[in-house]
Write an enzyme that holds these catalytic residues in place. Sequence first.
Site, short mmCIF file in Angstrom:
data_model
loop_
_atom_site.label_atom_id
_atom_site.label_comp_id
_atom_site.label_asym_id
_atom_site.label_seq_id
_atom_site.Cartn_x
_atom_site.Cartn_y
_atom_site.Cartn_z
N ARG A 68 0.80 -1.22 0.00
CA ARG A 68 0.00 0.00 0.00
C ARG A 68 0.84 1.28 0.00
NH1 ARG A 68 -2.72 -4.07 2.40
NH2 ARG A 68 -1.90 -3.63 4.45
N GLU A 105 5.65 -10.90 14.17
CA GLU A 105 5.13 -11.63 15.32
C GLU A 105 5.22 -13.14 15.10
OE1 GLU A 105 1.31 -10.19 16.94
OE2 GLU A 105 1.54 -8.58 15.45
#
Length: 182
Positions: A68, A105
Amino acid sequence: MTSEDGEERIAKIASVIRAIPDFPKPGIMFYDITTLLLDPEAFKDTIDLFVERYKDKQISVVAGIEARGFIFGPPIALALGSKFVPLRKPNKLPGKVISEDYSLEYGTDRMEMHEGAVQAGERALIIDDLIATGGSLCAAIRLLERVGLEVVECACVIELPTLKGRDKLGDKPLFVLVKKED
């Protein structure tokens, strides 16, 4: 631009960003900028607010983080008279690349840029749609600084402050238009 004008534009931008709960998995609140792109006035205001901030900062490189950052980066670069450099996921760029690994993560990822796309001493703005944990912005900073660029600032449309990504950027300034609670 008056402060009030800027606040009105930011409020409009914030209002058109759609929140989608439990996407891409349960417990995640996804902030969808495609609804921002469907509103020409809000999209233009987004680009204009960034351009107004950076027009006098001698930015020579706008580096957009996949994917993006590719939406916001090119129009900002054009308005500033700067080049746009895509920072891509692995194996997306032809030719020789330099890369930077970073932690997520759930594992690791890599960011790549064409060798020779930038020159030492250039001044860079790093752009993305959202900062959460800060991993991709930190990787972008390291990648650009390794080849001698001065990273002037990082910029995102949205920040999720509770994830403390800003804290990981060290002394690099971060400019955001909209803060959302996740």
